[in-house]
Write a protein that holds these residues in place. Structure first.
Motif, PDB file in Angstrom:
ATOM      1  N   GLU A   1      -8.035   9.555   9.960  1.00 59.67           N
ATOM      2  CA  GLU A   1      -8.888   8.418  10.207  1.00 59.67           C
ATOM      3  C   GLU A   1      -8.334   7.442  11.377  1.00 59.67           C
ATOM      4  OE1 GLU A   1     -10.301   4.410   7.941  1.00 59.67           O
ATOM      5  OE2 GLU A   1      -9.974   6.332   6.657  1.00 59.67           O
TER       6      GLU A   1
ATOM      7  N   ARG B   1      -8.534  -0.581   6.770  1.00 64.61           N
ATOM      8  CA  ARG B   1     -10.020  -0.640   6.083  1.00 64.61           C
ATOM      9  C   ARG B   1     -10.019  -1.944   5.263  1.00 64.61           C
ATOM     10  NH1 ARG B   1      -8.438   4.759   2.638  1.00 64.61           N
ATOM     11  NH2 ARG B   1      -8.946   6.555   4.202  1.00 64.61           N
ATOM     12  N   ARG B   2      -9.151  -2.505   4.591  1.00 64.04           N
ATOM     13  CA  ARG B   2      -9.296  -3.815   4.003  1.00 64.04           C
ATOM     14  C   ARG B   2      -7.899  -4.493   4.089  1.00 64.04           C
ATOM     15  NH1 ARG B   2      -7.871  -4.629  -1.425  1.00 64.04           N
ATOM     16  NH2 ARG B   2      -7.393  -2.496  -1.616  1.00 64.04           N
TER      17      ARG B   2
ATOM     18  N   ASP C   1      -4.285  10.443  -0.685  1.00 69.89           N
ATOM     19  CA  ASP C   1      -5.437  10.296   0.531  1.00 69.89           C
ATOM     20  C   ASP C   1      -4.597  10.314   1.818  1.00 69.89           C
ATOM     21  OD1 ASP C   1      -3.699   7.775   0.227  1.00 69.89           O
ATOM     22  OD2 ASP C   1      -5.465   6.399   0.056  1.00 69.89           O
TER      23      ASP C   1
ATOM     24  N   ARG D   1       0.624  -1.188  -0.088  1.00 74.05           N
ATOM     25  CA  ARG D   1      -0.065   0.033  -0.032  1.00 74.05           C
ATOM     26  C   ARG D   1       0.813   1.472  -0.092  1.00 74.05           C
ATOM     27  NH1 ARG D   1      -4.878  -2.537   1.890  1.00 74.05           N
ATOM     28  NH2 ARG D   1      -4.888  -4.495   1.512  1.00 74.05           N
TER      29      ARG D   1
ATOM     30  N   LYS E   1      -6.026   9.392   5.615  1.00 74.89           N
ATOM     31  CA  LYS E   1      -5.769   8.208   6.415  1.00 74.89           C
ATOM     32  C   LYS E   1      -5.169   8.647   7.953  1.00 74.89           C
ATOM     33  CE  LYS E   1      -4.963   4.993   2.638  1.00 74.89           C
ATOM     34  NZ  LYS E   1      -4.034   4.270   1.740  1.00 74.89           N
TER      35      LYS E   1
ATOM     36  N   VAL F   1      -3.385   2.256   8.274  1.00 75.05           N
ATOM     37  CA  VAL F   1      -4.950   2.614   8.254  1.00 75.05           C
ATOM     38  C   VAL F   1      -5.469   1.954   6.954  1.00 75.05           C
ATOM     39  CG1 VAL F   1      -6.330   4.458   7.355  1.00 75.05           C
ATOM     40  CG2 VAL F   1      -4.707   4.814   9.403  1.00 75.05           C
ATOM     41  N   SER F   2      -4.662   1.624   5.856  1.00 73.93           N
ATOM     42  CA  SER F   2      -5.218   1.162   4.486  1.00 73.93           C
ATOM     43  C   SER F   2      -5.583  -0.333   4.929  1.00 73.93           C
ATOM     44  CB  SER F   2      -4.167   1.202   3.548  1.00 73.93           C
ATOM     45  OG  SER F   2      -4.604   0.295   2.207  1.00 73.93           O
TER      46      SER F   2
END
Length: 318
Positions: A288, A184-185, A281, A84, A285, A180-181
């Motif tokens: 978040e 999320r997933r 982003d 990522r 991120k 964070v990525s």
């Protein structure tokens, strides 16, 4: 080996049955591999009526036989990464070039790198697999670039044994943004037990997803740092992209002026979802991230990240 003909065929799976290693092949003809991941290209190719009607399986030894009969391109670069963090953007930019073969995270490579096969057999199979991917199926190919799975940084030494002259780079990013990525997933390596034993394992208990992701990420960055010191890898921070492809990465990949212009044809697109516009982003991120995630990332991953930054800046100044 007489009569062996695998023109247009590529290995899509390496597996073991009844103690014997086998290779599944898929016919690609002269189709370019422009998808973000090799698995995407395989999925598309398997929809062809020919591949639905015909299957081709061989013993693993055929990889070496095919290499001897029809030597493919040697790898010109390996892309390792912390996940990522922009490695797919780099590989997709290179995939714009007609004379480049770009293979992104092929499952057979990971299968060969992480198994208990005798060392000599595994090395031979790895060289055969690369030769198969490096076949000049369209006749214009000059360079072969391989992007590996994130956790394969642990197997870099084995690849260096097989391909000592192939340069490599390690792409990374602020660990909080990567974490964070994955919250999320989650990627495969951020799900306990999904990829099996790997260099990311530390044997310690974990207290929740934030702790697990941060620890795995810290381990990944630390191993990347150690391999950079050991094997003099080029480090690239996500923040440098895509501009670095016109500068030091262009030199790394030996791109001429025309190629430097060509690779930017897709720089404004989302690397993993072609057709969608790319939008940075990083700030989203960071906003978040929970306080718990921030604390865990600071504890496990911030140190290796800062050490990588020190290494990268120091190498810039050399």
């Amino acid at each position: 080996m007489e009569g062996l003909n695998l023109d247009g065929w590529l290995p899509i799976r390496v597996w073991q049955a009844a103690g014997q290693w086998q290779v599944d092949w898929c016919w690609f003809g002269d189709a370019r591999l422009s998808q973000p991941f090799f698995g995407d290209a395989v999925e598309q190719a398997l929809r062809l009526p020919f591949n639905q009607a015909f299957r081709r399986q061989t013993p693993l030894s055929v990889l070496d036989q095919w290499r001897q009969q029809s030597p493919g391109l040697l790898p010109s670069a390996f892309i390792f990464h912390a996940s990522r963090c922009g490695s797919t953007l780099i590989s997709q930019m290179l995939a714009q070039l007609n004379d480049h073969i770009v293979i992104s995270e092929p499952p057979p490579l990971d299968a060969l790198l992480r198994n208990a096969m005798p060392h000599a057999d595994r090395s031979m199979a790895l060289m055969g697999l690369m030769s198969a991917y490096g076949q000049r199926r369209r006749g214009v190919e000059k360079r072969l670039v391989i992007k590996l799975d994130a956790w394969n940084i642990g197997e870099l030494a084995l690849l260096r044994e097989c391909f000592p002259d192939t340069p490599w780079l390690f792409v990374y990013r602020d660990p909080l943004e990567i974490a964070v990525s994955h919250l999320r997933r989650p990627g495969m390596h951020m799900v306990p037990g999904m990829i099996g034993p790997s260099v990311l394992d530390d044997g310690l208990p974990f207290s929740g997803q934030e702790d697990f992701v941060a620890r795995r990420l810290g381990r990944l960055l630390q191993v990347g740092l150690e391999r950079c010191h050991e094997f003099a890898g080029l480090t690239v921070n996500y923040a440098e992209l895509p501009d670095a492809m016109a500068g030091r990465l262009a030199a790394f990949f030996e791109l001429n002026d025309d190629q430097r212009r060509q690779v930017f044809a897709m720089a404004g697109q989302h690397a993993k979802q072609p057709g969608q516009a790319f939008a940075g982003d990083s700030e989203d991120k960071r906003r978040e991230a929970s306080s718990l995630l921030r604390e865990r990332v600071m504890h496990w991953a911030q140190g290796p990240y800062e050490a990588l930054e020190t290494w990268r800046v120091g190498r810039h100044q050399c």
